[in-house]
Design a protein around this motif. Structure first.
Motif: not given
Length: 388
Positions: A7-9, A32-34, A39-40, A110-112
């Protein structure tokens, strides 16, 4: 402990908007909800208002007050590139990104998109609608323009990325801030120019196939944007060949050997050929339809152009290989025919002869760039010429 470290990233997501009061609240709330749920990494959503004249800015400030991790910035001038430059150049996030406000791209991509940047595997990442694994819903006109534009980038500029225009991109922040001084465009061509500059410096571009649904309410002027992109390509090609663009990254490309002498000669031949083409096209247009006039004018001037470049630009003397050179030169002619015919077919019915002429001039300029690269790297390549 591991979750805290992740989460610090910080990833900054910029959403450029202009007069988007209808879609803004629902799209930002959904995004924002997603991200909060899936999102990690740490994230921040920045709404970049491009001088909107409706209630977009008021809604943006309300969302910034209501939702954590959302902020709003206002620009006094329009331009998607200008908005991204303004936010990215000041960002302290690890990765900067952007997506269109209509959220046409499936957020699961988005994560990939950003993960390879946070691990250091890649420098830039783009969503692509042209990969086999992508699922896309859009009209045939947009599909044709997109595929033609990206084909032009591959043939004319040697681009290896597949989709320059998808509004779903991310960059490591230090890379973005190093590249931005070398990017001139402030509008829609900003993405393409950034990617071409990155490739020129040997940076790694990661591609993610996306699911994408066309926004039926899009207000982008497709033809005007395409013409602006073609002008941008000519400018970037000129800057690249002259070595004018310099950014503080390793791996800068230098002007290839022999090109300094070839370019002015090719330009002279090209000017003469273009004038001959325009005269011939204008004469033929009086008696035949535009597509036929364009094809005949291009064919005649292409044969003469190949012969002139063979002798004056690339210094090939004698009759040896002349037939092969003309045959291969016709391949470049077909590329030019596709570009100019495509530009004519996109024009609305009943436009004036002057508008037709402007369209073919712009497309012919792009075809000329492709032609030079094909002639130099393939048709008159010295390695082929010297091979028994």
């Amino acid at each position: 402990m591991e979750t805290t470290a992740v989460r610090t990233r910080l990833v900054e997501v910029v959403v450029p908007v202009y007069n988007e009061q209808r879609a803004l609240r629902a799209s930002i709330a959904r995004l924002h909800t997603y991200l909060t749920a899936n999102f990690p990494y740490g994230f921040r959503i920045t709404i970049a208002d491009n001088a909107s004249t409706d209630n977009t800015w008021q809604l943006a400030t309300e969302l910034a007050r209501e939702l954590p991790h959302v902020r709003a910035v206002h620009l006094d001038e329009k331009g998607r590139g200008r908005a991204l430059r303004s936010v990215w150049s000041r960002s302290e996030a690890d990765v900067v990104s952007y997506m269109d406000v209509d959220l046409s791209t499936d957020l699961d991509a988005f994560l990939p998109l950003v993960a390879p940047l946070l691990t250091g595997h890649s420098d830039l990442a783009i969503g692509t609608r042209l990969a086999r694994a992508a699922r896309v819903e859009r009209g045939p006109k947009r599909e044709f323009i997109s595929r033609s534009y990206n084909l032009l980038l591959r043939l004319g500029m040697g681009a290896r990325f597949s989709d320059a225009q998808c509004g779903f991109k991310a960059v490591r922040t230090e890379i973005a801030q190093a590249l931005l001084p070398g990017v001139e465009d402030e509008q829609w061509f900003f993405d393409t120019e950034l990617l071409l500059l990155a490739e020129r410096h040997g940076l790694r571009i990661h591609e993610v196939p996306v699911d994408w649904v066309d926004d039926p309410d899009s207000r982008v002027d497709i033809v005007q944007t395409a013409l602006d992109d073609l002008r941008g390509l000519v400018r970037v090609a000129r800057g690249t060949l002259s070595g004018a663009t310099r950014v503080p990254l390793s791996g800068r490309a230098e002007l290839p050997k022999g090109m300094a002498k070839q370019l002015p000669r090719f330009a002279i031949v090209g000017v003469v050929s273009t004038l001959a083409y325009l005269v011939l096209y204008s004469l033929l247009r009086q008696v035949v339809p535009p597509l036929a006039a364009n094809a005949v004018a291009l064919l005649v001037t292409a044969v003469a152009n190949t012969a002139a470049n063979r002798r004056f630009t690339f210094g090939v003397k004698g009759a040896g290989g002349a037939v092969r050179h003309q045959f291969e030169g016709l391949i470049a002619f077909l590329v030019g025919l596709a570009l100019t015919s495509g530009s004519l077919s996109l024009l609305p019915a009943g436009v004036s002869h002057g508008v037709e002429l402007v369209a073919v001039i712009v497309a012919n300029a792009a075809a000329t760039l492709v032609r030079f690269l094909l002639l130099r790297a393939w048709v008159f390549n010295p390695k082929r010429r010297n091979t028994p």
